[in-house]
Design an enzyme around this catalytic site. Structure first.
Site, short mmCIF file in Angstrom:
data_model
loop_
_atom_site.label_atom_id
_atom_site.label_comp_id
_atom_site.label_asym_id
_atom_site.label_seq_id
_atom_site.Cartn_x
_atom_site.Cartn_y
_atom_site.Cartn_z
N VAL A 194 19.02 24.58 -30.51
CA VAL A 194 19.00 23.20 -30.70
C VAL A 194 20.14 22.65 -31.64
O VAL A 194 20.81 21.66 -31.10
CB VAL A 194 17.65 22.52 -31.24
CG1 VAL A 194 17.77 21.02 -31.61
CG2 VAL A 194 16.55 22.79 -30.14
N THR A 248 10.51 20.45 -33.95
CA THR A 248 9.44 19.94 -33.43
C THR A 248 8.21 20.10 -34.41
O THR A 248 8.10 21.41 -34.86
CB THR A 248 8.76 21.06 -32.15
OG1 THR A 248 10.03 20.54 -31.18
CG2 THR A 248 7.71 20.49 -31.51
N LYS A 280 6.38 14.87 -28.67
CA LYS A 280 7.25 16.02 -28.14
C LYS A 280 6.16 17.10 -27.76
O LYS A 280 6.18 17.66 -26.76
CB LYS A 280 7.94 16.89 -29.34
CG LYS A 280 8.63 18.12 -28.99
CD LYS A 280 9.58 18.05 -27.94
CE LYS A 280 9.91 19.63 -27.66
NZ LYS A 280 10.96 19.80 -26.54
N PHE A 314 7.66 21.11 -12.24
CA PHE A 314 6.66 22.01 -12.73
C PHE A 314 5.35 22.45 -12.32
O PHE A 314 4.40 22.33 -12.64
CB PHE A 314 6.30 21.50 -14.41
CG PHE A 314 7.50 21.71 -15.26
CD1 PHE A 314 7.34 22.80 -16.12
CD2 PHE A 314 8.55 20.78 -15.20
CE1 PHE A 314 8.47 22.99 -16.98
CE2 PHE A 314 9.74 21.40 -16.12
CZ PHE A 314 9.19 22.23 -16.89
N GLY A 358 3.72 31.20 -10.86
CA GLY A 358 4.63 32.42 -11.13
C GLY A 358 3.82 33.23 -12.25
O GLY A 358 2.56 33.38 -12.18
N GLY A 383 6.72 30.67 -20.63
CA GLY A 383 7.09 31.66 -21.70
C GLY A 383 8.17 30.80 -22.82
O GLY A 383 7.92 29.51 -22.52
N CYS A 412 9.15 27.58 -26.98
CA CYS A 412 8.53 26.07 -26.99
C CYS A 412 7.23 25.88 -26.56
O CYS A 412 5.99 25.87 -27.24
CB CYS A 412 9.32 25.10 -26.67
SG CYS A 412 10.98 24.77 -27.63
N LYS A 463 13.57 32.27 -18.39
CA LYS A 463 13.83 31.55 -17.47
C LYS A 463 15.08 31.89 -17.11
O LYS A 463 15.89 32.20 -18.08
CB LYS A 463 13.52 29.90 -17.71
CG LYS A 463 14.17 29.47 -18.80
CD LYS A 463 13.82 28.05 -18.68
CE LYS A 463 14.80 27.17 -19.81
NZ LYS A 463 14.51 25.63 -19.80
N ARG A 482 12.11 35.04 -26.20
CA ARG A 482 10.92 34.63 -26.89
C ARG A 482 9.74 34.36 -25.92
O ARG A 482 9.94 33.44 -25.04
CB ARG A 482 11.18 33.56 -27.91
CG ARG A 482 12.32 33.88 -28.94
CD ARG A 482 12.60 32.64 -30.01
NE ARG A 482 13.67 31.78 -29.29
CZ ARG A 482 14.00 30.63 -29.95
NH1 ARG A 482 13.76 30.52 -31.15
NH2 ARG A 482 14.82 29.87 -29.38
P1 NAD Z 1 16.42 28.92 -33.58
O1 NAD Z 1 15.60 29.93 -34.13
O2 NAD Z 1 17.36 29.30 -32.22
O3 NAD Z 1 17.37 28.57 -34.63
C1 NAD Z 1 16.78 27.94 -35.97
C2 NAD Z 1 18.17 28.34 -36.73
O4 NAD Z 1 17.94 27.66 -38.19
C3 NAD Z 1 18.40 29.48 -37.07
O5 NAD Z 1 19.85 29.95 -36.97
C4 NAD Z 1 18.06 29.79 -38.57
O6 NAD Z 1 19.00 30.78 -39.46
C5 NAD Z 1 18.21 28.45 -39.25
N1 NAD Z 1 17.73 28.56 -40.34
C6 NAD Z 1 16.47 28.57 -40.64
N2 NAD Z 1 16.37 28.18 -42.21
C7 NAD Z 1 17.43 27.83 -42.34
C8 NAD Z 1 17.70 27.27 -43.89
N3 NAD Z 1 16.77 27.08 -44.86
N4 NAD Z 1 19.14 26.78 -43.96
C9 NAD Z 1 19.72 26.56 -42.96
N5 NAD Z 1 19.60 27.12 -41.55
C10 NAD Z 1 18.29 27.84 -41.52
O7 NAD Z 1 15.51 27.78 -33.24
P2 NAD Z 1 15.75 26.51 -31.93
O8 NAD Z 1 15.28 27.09 -30.53
O9 NAD Z 1 17.00 25.77 -32.13
O10 NAD Z 1 14.54 25.52 -32.28
C11 NAD Z 1 14.68 24.87 -33.54
C12 NAD Z 1 13.63 23.43 -33.64
O11 NAD Z 1 13.83 22.74 -32.26
C13 NAD Z 1 12.08 24.25 -33.29
O12 NAD Z 1 11.31 23.39 -34.00
C14 NAD Z 1 11.88 24.04 -31.78
O13 NAD Z 1 10.62 24.01 -31.63
C15 NAD Z 1 12.64 22.65 -31.54
N6 NAD Z 1 13.08 22.73 -30.08
C16 NAD Z 1 13.70 23.58 -29.51
C17 NAD Z 1 14.08 23.65 -28.00
C18 NAD Z 1 14.72 24.70 -27.29
O14 NAD Z 1 14.63 24.87 -26.17
N7 NAD Z 1 14.85 25.85 -27.96
C19 NAD Z 1 13.75 22.32 -27.44
C20 NAD Z 1 13.46 21.21 -28.25
C21 NAD Z 1 13.09 21.54 -29.55
#
Ligand code: NAD
Length: 432
Positions: A11, A121, A205, A250, A254, A258, A261, A321, A328
């Site tokens: 994100v 989130t 969300k 949706f 399948g 997974g 999220c 996907k 994950r």
């Molecule tokens: P991710 O694990 O890919 O990335 C998180 C990053 O934060 C990592 O690189 C980690 O090293 C860094 N981090 C952790 N603690 C830190 C700190 N103290 N200082 C600096 N950096 C730090 O996670 P993501 O998939 O990007 O998800 C992030 C958030 O967004 C979650 O809450 C997730 O639910 C939400 N979200 C994810 C998606 C998705 O499709 N992946 C979509 C919408 C919302």
């Protein structure tokens, strides 16, 4: 505007690059020094279509920089996004440790008014926790805003650049106006910016993801009934989807949902509803159905072979996907574990996720670098992820390479009639 994005994962990196693309000065911060070094060299640690090019362009224009120095990022910015992970805690709730650590660090680094935007989130009430945590560290004025992210991995840039809507939970006019200005370029096509209170924004969300997960589990149950009564879920799905009140998205059965999220957000919503003494019954069923669905294909393999010991099973697809390397909570993981436990050997091909899979399974399974190499001498082919390149393969070649022509299609991408006419024993989801 001058912006810091704390957390440069799926994100944070997309948000940072897209905000830079619209002319903002963005500093992406991450505590993972290896990741930051890669990014500083122009290499992208994840696979997301279009992201590499976007990062390259904005780095070259000096609008996008990467650092491990949170203090520097905060001090030089007016808007600070928190985009760190909120994984599932021991009791199923969202673990806010990273969010609150970052809030503390932001508080310590404050040097003037800032808008702190929660992009992660998080459950209802987190914006207050973030506010309290920062307040303990600083006397500088600040606002906390909730701005949940709805992007989909695999289409993340398009989703962020052209959102269906932008949700902003703000408790004061100053931060609300700054956020509206920031998002104005992304909503020129008419997508609404929905202003609301922080609690509602935080819940949006979870409600959206839980709804999508519910549709998937619902269709998986319909598919299982189809199998029991000899109906075809594809026909049923098409008829149901053509109802304008329902729509087509949706509704594909399948091997279960997974990703990083849906499973975690369904758990977290269940948990924070329970903490308020609310029993969210539908969501409990959604989760149970999904767990059951993830092992259905394995049950079909066991039934077909009787005994899987010594069988060589080829998997096409590992990522949860297509168009991502993310594994994950991927359905491939319990499937592979089940196959190995049953004594089968596994050879897998995925266009992007093999490296991630190696981190999970090491040398317990084999990794093919080409799709057809995976099926050479295998007892069966299993489709786990519906990457485009699997949709119209050379079936004659598949039949020749497999030891016996058996295909388990966990994504219903082939036609049962065609497969049978080509001489395959073919299993799919919810179709005879
Ligand atoms: P991710 O694990 O890919 O990335 C998180 C990053 O934060 C990592 O690189 C980690 O090293 C860094 N981090 C952790 N603690 C830190 C700190 N103290 N200082 C600096 N950096 C730090 O996670 P993501 O998939 O990007 O998800 C992030 C958030 O967004 C979650 O809450 C997730 O639910 C939400 N979200 C994810 C998606 C998705 O499709 N992946 C979509 C919408 C919302």
């Amino acid at each position: 505007m001058k912006i810091a994005v704390i957390g440069s994962g799926y994100v944070g990196l997309v948000v940072g690059a897209c905000l830079a693309e619209n002319g903002n000065d963005v500093t992406c911060v991450d505590k993972d020094a290896t990741k930051v070094r890669m990014l500083q060299r122009g290499r992208i640690p994840i696979y997301e279509p279009g992201l590499e090019e976007l990062v390259r362009r904005n780095r070259a224009e000096k609008r996008l920089t990467f650092t491990t120095n949170l203090q520097q990022g905060v001090r030089s910015s007016q808007i600070i996004f928190i985009a760190v992970g909120t994984p599932t805690g021991e009791d199923g709730s969202a673990d806010l440790r990273h969010v609150l650590d970052v809030a503390r660090e932001i508080g310590k680094a404050m040097n003037g008014y800032k808008v702190i935007v929660d992009k992660s989130t998080v459950p209802v009430g987190t914006s207050e926790k973030v506010r309290d945590t920062i307040k303990k560290e600083t006397n500088h004025p600040f606002s906390v805003v909730s701005n949940p992210e709805f992007l989909k991995q695999g289409a993340a840039i398009e989703d962020f650049m052209k959102p269906d809507r932008v949700v902003i939970g703000a408790e004061d006019t100053r931060s609300a106006e700054i956020m509206k200005e920031l998002y104005a370029p992304f909503t020129r096509t008419g997508a609404p910016i929905m202003m609301m209170d922080c609690a509602s924004a935080e819940l949006c969300k979870y409600a959206a993801n839980a709804m999508l997960a519910t549709r998937i589990s619902f269709m998986n149950e319909v598919a299982n009934v189809c199998e029991a009564v000899g109906a075809d879920v594809d026909q049923v799905r098409r008829a149901v989807a053509s109802d304008r009140r329902i729509g087509p998205a949706f509704l594909f059965p399948g091997v279960g949902y997974g990703g990083s999220c849906f499973p975690k957000d369904v758990k977290a919503l269940l948990r924070f509803a329970a903490s308020q003494n609310y029993d969210f019954q539908i969501l409990k069923a959604v989760e149970t159905v999904n767990d059951r669905q993830k092992v259905r294909l394995l049950a079909k393999l066991k039934k077909h072979f009787g005994n899987l010991k010594g069988k060589r099973i080829a998997l096409w697809g590992l990522a949860f996907k297509p168009k991502t390397d993310d594994m994950r909570e991927a359905p491939a993981v319990p499937l592979i574990k089940g196959l190995l436990e049953a004594g089968a050997s596994v050879v897998a091909y995925d266009p992007e996720a093999a490296k991630v899979a190696r981190g999970i399974f090491g040398e317990q399974i084999e990794y093919a670098s080409k799709s057809y190499d995976a099926i050479k001498g295998a007892d069966a082919l299993v489709i786990v992820t519906e990457w485009n390149e699997f949709r119209e393969p050379d079936f004659t070649r598949i039949r020749k390479l497999l030891k016996a022509p058996v295909v388990f299609d966990g994504r219903n991408i082939y036609s049962p009639e065609q497969m049978r006419s080509l001489g395959f024993t073919y299993y799919s989801i919810g179709r005879a």
